[in-house]
Design an enzyme around this catalytic site. Structure first.
Site, PDB file in Angstrom:
ATOM      1  N   GLU A   1      -5.270  -6.416  -7.762  1.00 19.37           N
ATOM      2  CA  GLU A   1      -3.907  -5.867  -7.540  1.00 19.37           C
ATOM      3  C   GLU A   1      -2.872  -6.770  -7.667  1.00 19.37           C
ATOM      4  O   GLU A   1      -3.056  -7.902  -7.400  1.00 19.37           O
ATOM      5  CB  GLU A   1      -3.860  -5.087  -6.095  1.00 19.37           C
ATOM      6  CG  GLU A   1      -2.402  -4.673  -6.100  1.00 19.37           C
ATOM      7  CD  GLU A   1      -2.252  -3.725  -4.602  1.00 19.37           C
ATOM      8  OE1 GLU A   1      -3.155  -3.929  -3.916  1.00 19.37           O
ATOM      9  OE2 GLU A   1      -1.128  -2.958  -4.768  1.00 19.37           O
TER      10      GLU A   1
ATOM     11  N   CYS B   1      -1.715   0.022  -3.708  1.00 14.88           N
ATOM     12  CA  CYS B   1      -0.548   0.506  -3.365  1.00 14.88           C
ATOM     13  C   CYS B   1       0.264   0.466  -4.635  1.00 14.88           C
ATOM     14  O   CYS B   1       1.131   1.228  -4.921  1.00 14.88           O
ATOM     15  CB  CYS B   1       0.119  -0.108  -2.257  1.00 14.88           C
ATOM     16  SG  CYS B   1      -0.661   0.646  -0.554  1.00 14.88           S
TER      17      CYS B   1
ATOM     18  N   ASN C   1      -4.579   6.596  -5.017  1.00  9.73           N
ATOM     19  CA  ASN C   1      -4.947   5.491  -4.158  1.00  9.73           C
ATOM     20  C   ASN C   1      -4.819   5.651  -2.685  1.00  9.73           C
ATOM     21  O   ASN C   1      -3.632   5.762  -2.310  1.00  9.73           O
ATOM     22  CB  ASN C   1      -4.264   4.182  -4.376  1.00  9.73           C
ATOM     23  CG  ASN C   1      -4.623   2.942  -3.663  1.00  9.73           C
ATOM     24  OD1 ASN C   1      -5.540   2.537  -3.477  1.00  9.73           O
ATOM     25  ND2 ASN C   1      -3.391   2.508  -2.790  1.00  9.73           N
ATOM     26  N   GLU C   2      -5.839   5.731  -2.019  1.00 10.84           N
ATOM     27  CA  GLU C   2      -5.804   6.129  -0.545  1.00 10.84           C
ATOM     28  C   GLU C   2      -4.526   6.954  -0.050  1.00 10.84           C
ATOM     29  O   GLU C   2      -3.791   6.823   0.922  1.00 10.84           O
ATOM     30  CB  GLU C   2      -5.854   4.829   0.452  1.00 10.84           C
ATOM     31  CG  GLU C   2      -4.711   3.845   0.215  1.00 10.84           C
ATOM     32  CD  GLU C   2      -4.799   2.385   0.951  1.00 10.84           C
ATOM     33  OE1 GLU C   2      -5.921   1.852   1.588  1.00 10.84           O
ATOM     34  OE2 GLU C   2      -3.623   2.103   1.583  1.00 10.84           O
TER      35      GLU C   2
HETATM   36  O1  AHR Z   1      -5.439  -4.436  -0.616  1.00 13.07           O
HETATM   37  C1  AHR Z   1      -4.309  -4.447  -0.270  1.00 13.07           C
HETATM   38  C2  AHR Z   1      -3.570  -3.065   0.114  1.00 13.07           C
HETATM   39  O2  AHR Z   1      -4.663  -2.498   0.949  1.00 13.07           O
HETATM   40  C3  AHR Z   1      -3.694  -2.062  -1.101  1.00 13.07           C
HETATM   41  O3  AHR Z   1      -2.798  -2.155  -2.047  1.00 13.07           O
HETATM   42  C4  AHR Z   1      -3.752  -0.778  -0.506  1.00 13.07           C
HETATM   43  O4  AHR Z   1      -4.564   0.340  -1.270  1.00 13.07           O
HETATM   44  C5  AHR Z   1      -4.715  -1.028   0.959  1.00 13.07           C
HETATM   45  O5  AHR Z   1      -3.971  -0.477   1.903  1.00 13.07           O
END
Ligand code: AHR
Length: 717
Positions: A111, A315, A445-446
């Protein structure tokens, strides 16, 4: 039995030792007779024996004499049972036929957080190269952030940002130099890079810039790399001769290096000049790819031999509000045409490291690409609403959903379609006519599992399934290992029969130790799990070993868990929004943590078949964990033995089911005290050490305190 409580300590100790030797002898007989019951009983007996010895060492041993004698009696009984079992030829805990496990188990989560992409893995050395920084990224930032207007040697002129007739509509801002008086050295700009520009002695750098004349006569421009004192490290010259936007390039060779250099661009002819996308790359990018990756960081990732790479987040994928979602189409094509935007982690993303570069990197290191696309909803914490309970999820309007679904489908065509297809042609034009062989697509994503999410996820999922049944869709079940989103996410996944869902958890080491049986209870023939983000809270050995213990459980459950990736991956020192991470770095050095070495040891030693009952250990000791896998390509048998406790830990290994083995095995050990860590800026304190190992068919392994051992045994040809 009547026992004299005042029995002398020495006598008791002698009795315990004699019993222990007798116990070991009988066990060795059991072993020779291939008594499989031996393993379980040995484990119990050994645990009891350990307890007795501990009690005897205790100053107040007299209080424990009764208990000690009872334990010894129990131990002897165990041994007798074992001997009996052996005599009767019982095979109670046979090594079972191997269980097929996911061949893609361990991979990477990437990321753009902590300056992982711009200023990190992406090789670009100029910061704000396109003058697109703005207060939206960070309140104090603007088009000239990280640039300085310079008029050395009594030169005179002016500098503006303009937006009329830009190089490309996606790249609206550019700099205009008005050179009125050139003085000794010209009028121009200095770029600070990402905390300065590291220049290596003897290395070549590729400079490029888009420019156009806003006056009549050609304008000469001197490009140089300068040390902090203003001395020239390397210099070259271009002449801007067209009144249309055109790219100019120059190579800079630096005989002497400097870690804190700046890039200086000085126009040395009177006139007006527009400049945009001022770029500097080392020649030595990973595999010498143009617009490539920083070689040392990329190599460190390649060394893990990940089976897949997830990107671009996290995120960052679903973004801070609808306008900030990571839209893959904005990140392909020539870099000057890509859409730059705010990074959700509080800085700027150029998209220079975009989908093409991610896919190319995956191919270069033999990893499968795992792009995560937004599920048409933004991050629930958008606008900083995590402070008030994460109410910021925004959903793409239903009237725009067909377009959005098409965007998802187009990705599959871009990655896998023939070069003659509309999107495949764009891939080919970028330099990759052959398909990228995309197999997985993550949707979401989550995300908070709201009705809006569910509706949109289903629409996208149904469309991908219908048009591309060959693609494995990875769904999402919220940010935590349990709770409302987790449950709702799983309910949806079960209802839709989503092939894989993405679970996330960050926790203390004890959580990983005590949750080793989490997946043993999961349904075997249902939706599989991708553990897309996990980490124990810290970069010490105790953290890394709790992850290692957990990873043996992931292997044991490799029929349910199809993929797993530690998160986050990279962090630039001084530019870090999240801790812990797997690798820390600055402009010149990389610092793999102990967690990195655990990941690497599991990843380079993956197998595709899991074997039960090869390793016996005290089941009551949860700090001991082990797994045994076989790699069908090489035939190698791989043992991973984890001791996350402070005492040596005994494990009994039985490889007799594997036929003839090469006695020359390799053993790699990573060990250090619970608090040991590889600290940023210092030489690594803990690194794996490999040595030759003589592997018998059955042997006892005494795992050092706080260690991960990997033993790789070759099958005899
Ligand atoms: O890994 C860091 C963050 O943790 C990611 O962006 C998110 O998906 C999670 O909350």
């Amino acid at each position: 039995m009547i026992i004299n409580p005042r029995m002398d300590y020495a006598v008791l100790l002698l009795a315990a030792n004699v019993t222990r030797y007798a116990f070991d002898y009988i066990l060795s007989v059991c072993e020779k007779l291939s008594c499989d019951v031996f393993h379980g009983l040995w484990t119990i007996g050994h645990g009891i024996n350990q307890s007795v010895m501990k009690i005897l060492k205790d100053q107040n041993y007299r209080h424990y004499v009764y208990a000690g004698i009872r334990l010894i009696t129990l131990m002897v009984m165990n041994v007798l049972v074992c001997a009996c079992a052996s005599a009767q030829g019982l095979k109670a805990s046979k090594i079972q036929a191997g269980k097929k496990i996911s061949p893609d188990l361990f991979g990477l989560f990437f990321e753009d957080i902590n300056y992982s992409a711009d200023g990190g893995l992406y090789g670009e050395l100029v910061q704000n190269r396109s003058f697109e920084y703005s207060p939206t990224d960070r309140r104090e930032w603007h088009s000239f952030s990280f640039w300085q207007y310079i008029t050395p040697g009594y030169s005179y002129g002016s500098l503006n940002i303009e937006t009329t007739a830009p190089l490309h509509p996606n790249n609206p801002h550019y700099a205009v130099l008005n050179i009125e008086h050139v003085g000794d050295s010209g009028v121009g700009l200095r770029n600070q890079g990402f905390a300065k520009i590291p220049v290596k002695a003897g290395e070549k750098y590729h400079f490029s810039v888009f420019a156009k004349l806003l006056s009549q006569a050609p304008i000469s421009v001197v490009v140089s790399l300068q040390n902090p004192e203003g001395g020239t490290l390397a210099e070259s010259k271009i002449t801007v001769s067209s009144s249309n936007w055109q790219q100019y390039t120059a190579d800079l060779l630096a005989p002497v290096g400097n870690d804190s250099a700046t890039l200086v661009v000085l126009a040395t002819t009177r006139g007006r000049l527009a400049l945009d996308v001022v770029s500097l790359f080392p020649d030595n990018t990973f595999k010498h790819r143009p617009n490539g990756l920083r070689a040392d960081l990329a190599q460190l990732l390649a060394d893990i031999h990940p089976k897949f790479i997830r990107f671009p987040g996290g995120c960052l994928s679903h973004g801070d509000g609808l306008g900030n979602m990571y839209r893959w189409k904005n990140t392909i094509g020539p870099i000057e045409q890509r859409v730059e935007q705010k990074n959700i982690w509080g800085y700027h993303q150029t998209a220079g490291l975009g989908y093409y570069e991610y896919f190319q990197f995956c191919e270069d290191i033999g990893a499968k690409p795992l792009p995560i696309l937004p599920a048409a909803v933004s991050c629930q914490n958008s606008g900083g609403t995590w402070r008030i309970g994460g109410t910021g999820q925004k959903a793409i309007d239903m009237s725009d959903m067909q377009d959005y679904i098409q965007e998802v489908l187009d990705l599959v065509e871009w990655a896998n379609g023939p070069a003659t297809s509309a999107w495949g042609a764009k891939r080919a034009a970028a330099g990759h006519p052959a398909p990228f062989n995309l197999q997985y697509v993550g949707i979401g994503n989550e995300d908070k599992i709201t009705p809006e999410f569910e509706q949109r996820f289903k629409m996208i999922y149904d469309a991908v399934k219908a048009k591309h049944p060959e693609i494995t869709v990875v769904g999402t079940v919220g940010p935590f290992p349990e709770g409302e989103d987790f449950e709702k996410g799983w309910k949806l996944a079960n209802a839709l029969q989503v092939p894989v869902v993405d679970e996330h958890y960050y926790s203390q080491p004890a959580w990983f130790i005590s949750n080793q049986y989490r997946y043993d209870a999961y349904k075997r023939n249902a939706t599989k799990v991708y553990i897309g983000e996990y980490a124990s809270w810290g970069n010490k050995m105790k953290n890394a070993l709790s992850e290692a213990a957990y990873m043996t459980a992931i292997e044991r459950n490799g029929d349910v868990v199809s993929m797993a990736s530690y998160a986050p991956l990279l962090a630039k020192s001084g530019f870090t929004q999240w801790n812990p991470n797997m690798i820390y770095f600055d402009n010149t050095s990389v610092y793999p943590t102990v967690n990195y070495y655990v990941q690497k040891l599991f990843s380079v030693n993956q197998g595709d078949t899991y074997f039960e009952n090869v390793v016996a250990k005290n089941p009551a000791d949860s700090t001991l964990a082990a797994s045994c896998v076989q790699d069908s390509k090489t035939g190698d048998i791989i043992l991973k033995l984890v001791n996350a406790g402070p005492e040596p830990g005994s494990m009994k290994i039985n490889l007799s089911a594997f036929g003839k083995l090469d006695a020359d095995a390799a053993r790699t050990v990573l060990s250090g005290s619970a608090e040991a860590a590889n600290v940023f800026g210092s030489a690594a304190a803990v690194v794996p050490v490999t040595s030759a190992f003589n592997a018998a068919k059955t042997f006892e392994y005494n795992a050092p305190p706080m260690s991960l051992t990997v033993i790789r045994v070759r099958k005899k040809k």
